[in-house]
Motif scaffolding. Structure first.
Motif, PDB file in Angstrom:
ATOM      1  N   THR A 144       0.830  -1.205   0.000  1.00  0.00           N
ATOM      2  CA  THR A 144       0.000   0.000   0.000  1.00  0.00           C
ATOM      3  C   THR A 144       0.867   1.259   0.000  1.00  0.00           C
ATOM      4  O   THR A 144       0.618   2.200  -0.753  1.00  0.00           O
ATOM      5  CB  THR A 144      -0.934   0.004   1.220  1.00  0.00           C
ATOM      6  OG1 THR A 144      -1.751  -1.157   1.177  1.00  0.00           O
ATOM      7  CG2 THR A 144      -1.811   1.237   1.242  1.00  0.00           C
ATOM      8  N   ALA A 145       1.885   1.279   0.832  1.00  0.00           N
ATOM      9  CA  ALA A 145       2.773   2.447   0.888  1.00  0.00           C
ATOM     10  C   ALA A 145       3.502   2.649  -0.434  1.00  0.00           C
ATOM     11  O   ALA A 145       3.618   3.785  -0.921  1.00  0.00           O
ATOM     12  CB  ALA A 145       3.764   2.286   2.030  1.00  0.00           C
ATOM     13  N   GLN A 146       3.970   1.574  -1.022  1.00  0.00           N
ATOM     14  CA  GLN A 146       4.706   1.688  -2.292  1.00  0.00           C
ATOM     15  C   GLN A 146       3.790   2.179  -3.405  1.00  0.00           C
ATOM     16  O   GLN A 146       4.174   3.031  -4.201  1.00  0.00           O
ATOM     17  CB  GLN A 146       5.333   0.339  -2.650  1.00  0.00           C
ATOM     18  CG  GLN A 146       6.366   0.403  -3.751  1.00  0.00           C
ATOM     19  CD  GLN A 146       5.768   0.375  -5.137  1.00  0.00           C
ATOM     20  OE1 GLN A 146       4.702  -0.172  -5.369  1.00  0.00           O
ATOM     21  NE2 GLN A 146       6.459   0.984  -6.064  1.00  0.00           N
ATOM     22  N   GLN A 147       2.577   1.668  -3.465  1.00  0.00           N
ATOM     23  CA  GLN A 147       1.650   2.067  -4.514  1.00  0.00           C
ATOM     24  C   GLN A 147       1.126   3.491  -4.300  1.00  0.00           C
ATOM     25  O   GLN A 147       0.772   4.174  -5.245  1.00  0.00           O
ATOM     26  CB  GLN A 147       0.462   1.101  -4.581  1.00  0.00           C
ATOM     27  CG  GLN A 147       0.835  -0.263  -5.105  1.00  0.00           C
ATOM     28  CD  GLN A 147       1.234  -0.217  -6.564  1.00  0.00           C
ATOM     29  OE1 GLN A 147       0.596   0.412  -7.386  1.00  0.00           O
ATOM     30  NE2 GLN A 147       2.319  -0.894  -6.882  1.00  0.00           N
ATOM     31  N   THR A 148       1.064   3.940  -3.049  1.00  0.00           N
ATOM     32  CA  THR A 148       0.550   5.272  -2.751  1.00  0.00           C
ATOM     33  C   THR A 148       1.601   6.352  -2.955  1.00  0.00           C
ATOM     34  O   THR A 148       1.323   7.390  -3.559  1.00  0.00           O
ATOM     35  CB  THR A 148       0.030   5.330  -1.303  1.00  0.00           C
ATOM     36  OG1 THR A 148      -0.994   4.348  -1.147  1.00  0.00           O
ATOM     37  CG2 THR A 148      -0.537   6.697  -0.977  1.00  0.00           C
ATOM     38  N   PHE A 149       2.793   6.123  -2.457  1.00  0.00           N
ATOM     39  CA  PHE A 149       3.802   7.179  -2.442  1.00  0.00           C
ATOM     40  C   PHE A 149       4.903   7.008  -3.479  1.00  0.00           C
ATOM     41  O   PHE A 149       5.762   7.870  -3.597  1.00  0.00           O
ATOM     42  CB  PHE A 149       4.440   7.275  -1.057  1.00  0.00           C
ATOM     43  CG  PHE A 149       3.443   7.576   0.027  1.00  0.00           C
ATOM     44  CD1 PHE A 149       2.806   8.792   0.073  1.00  0.00           C
ATOM     45  CD2 PHE A 149       3.131   6.624   0.984  1.00  0.00           C
ATOM     46  CE1 PHE A 149       1.883   9.075   1.071  1.00  0.00           C
ATOM     47  CE2 PHE A 149       2.213   6.891   1.983  1.00  0.00           C
ATOM     48  CZ  PHE A 149       1.581   8.114   2.020  1.00  0.00           C
ATOM     49  N   GLY A 150       4.913   5.916  -4.210  1.00  0.00           N
ATOM     50  CA  GLY A 150       5.970   5.682  -5.182  1.00  0.00           C
ATOM     51  C   GLY A 150       5.509   5.897  -6.611  1.00  0.00           C
ATOM     52  O   GLY A 150       4.371   5.617  -6.974  1.00  0.00           O
ATOM     53  N   ASP A 151       6.395   6.426  -7.423  1.00  0.00           N
ATOM     54  CA  ASP A 151       6.135   6.600  -8.855  1.00  0.00           C
ATOM     55  C   ASP A 151       7.467   6.369  -9.573  1.00  0.00           C
ATOM     56  O   ASP A 151       8.233   7.306  -9.785  1.00  0.00           O
ATOM     57  CB  ASP A 151       5.589   7.994  -9.142  1.00  0.00           C
ATOM     58  CG  ASP A 151       5.160   8.152 -10.584  1.00  0.00           C
ATOM     59  OD1 ASP A 151       4.849   7.135 -11.228  1.00  0.00           O
ATOM     60  OD2 ASP A 151       5.128   9.310 -11.067  1.00  0.00           O
ATOM     61  N   GLY A 152       7.726   5.129  -9.889  1.00  0.00           N
ATOM     62  CA  GLY A 152       9.014   4.803 -10.483  1.00  0.00           C
ATOM     63  C   GLY A 152      10.096   4.906  -9.434  1.00  0.00           C
ATOM     64  O   GLY A 152      10.090   4.185  -8.443  1.00  0.00           O
ATOM     65  N   HIS A 153      11.005   5.837  -9.613  1.00  0.00           N
ATOM     66  CA  HIS A 153      12.108   6.014  -8.673  1.00  0.00           C
ATOM     67  C   HIS A 153      11.951   7.278  -7.837  1.00  0.00           C
ATOM     68  O   HIS A 153      12.890   7.701  -7.170  1.00  0.00           O
ATOM     69  CB  HIS A 153      13.446   6.069  -9.419  1.00  0.00           C
ATOM     70  CG  HIS A 153      13.793   4.780 -10.094  1.00  0.00           C
ATOM     71  ND1 HIS A 153      14.138   3.653  -9.397  1.00  0.00           N
ATOM     72  CD2 HIS A 153      13.815   4.424 -11.401  1.00  0.00           C
ATOM     73  CE1 HIS A 153      14.381   2.662 -10.242  1.00  0.00           C
ATOM     74  NE2 HIS A 153      14.185   3.117 -11.469  1.00  0.00           N
ATOM     75  N   THR A 154      10.770   7.880  -7.866  1.00  0.00           N
ATOM     76  CA  THR A 154      10.560   9.121  -7.119  1.00  0.00           C
ATOM     77  C   THR A 154       9.467   8.933  -6.075  1.00  0.00           C
ATOM     78  O   THR A 154       8.623   8.055  -6.181  1.00  0.00           O
ATOM     79  CB  THR A 154      10.149  10.270  -8.063  1.00  0.00           C
ATOM     80  OG1 THR A 154       8.931   9.923  -8.713  1.00  0.00           O
ATOM     81  CG2 THR A 154      11.224  10.547  -9.084  1.00  0.00           C
ATOM     82  N   LEU A 155       9.493   9.788  -5.080  1.00  0.00           N
ATOM     83  CA  LEU A 155       8.495   9.810  -4.029  1.00  0.00           C
ATOM     84  C   LEU A 155       7.493  10.907  -4.358  1.00  0.00           C
ATOM     85  O   LEU A 155       7.888  12.050  -4.621  1.00  0.00           O
ATOM     86  CB  LEU A 155       9.178  10.087  -2.685  1.00  0.00           C
ATOM     87  CG  LEU A 155       8.314  10.039  -1.451  1.00  0.00           C
ATOM     88  CD1 LEU A 155       7.801   8.623  -1.229  1.00  0.00           C
ATOM     89  CD2 LEU A 155       9.115  10.492  -0.247  1.00  0.00           C
TER      90      LEU A 155
END
Length: 102
Positions: A50-61
């Motif tokens: 959930t955290a990765q899908q919410t706050f991640g976009d490729g290699h950026t936060l």
């Protein structure tokens, strides 16, 4: 051809992990620590996903409408709302923030 090698190695690895799980003695699986870890592991993995899908976009936060929806869901969970209300709150807040240009 490298893709098929990766697929084959992954398939063999998955089979080996499954075989290793079947070879573990039943007494080991009945230990309190193992039972507790087995109960908590899915929750930790779901939280990480959930955290990765919410706050991640490729290699950026990123911090966007998805974060607002997750916050709304967290508030609904703290208020002990039913699951469908939690999902509806997250969807409505995310859609609202996106509609406002976020």
């Amino acid at each position: 051809m490298n893709v098929w090698i990766a697929v084959a190695v992954t398939a063999v690895g998955c089979y080996a992990v499954k075989l290793a799980g079947l070879l573990v003695p039943a007494g080991v699986l009945e230990r309190p620590l193992v039972r507790r870890l087995a109960a908590l592991l899915p929750v930790a993995l779901l939280a990480a996903l959930t955290a990765q899908q919410t706050f991640g976009d490729g290699h950026t936060l990123v911090l966007n409408a998805r974060a607002a929806g997750l916050g709304a869901a967290a508030v609904a969970l703290v208020l002990r709302a039913p699951f469908l209300v939690v999902v509806a709150a997250a969807v409505l807040v995310t859609a609202g923030v996106r509609a406002l240009g976020g």
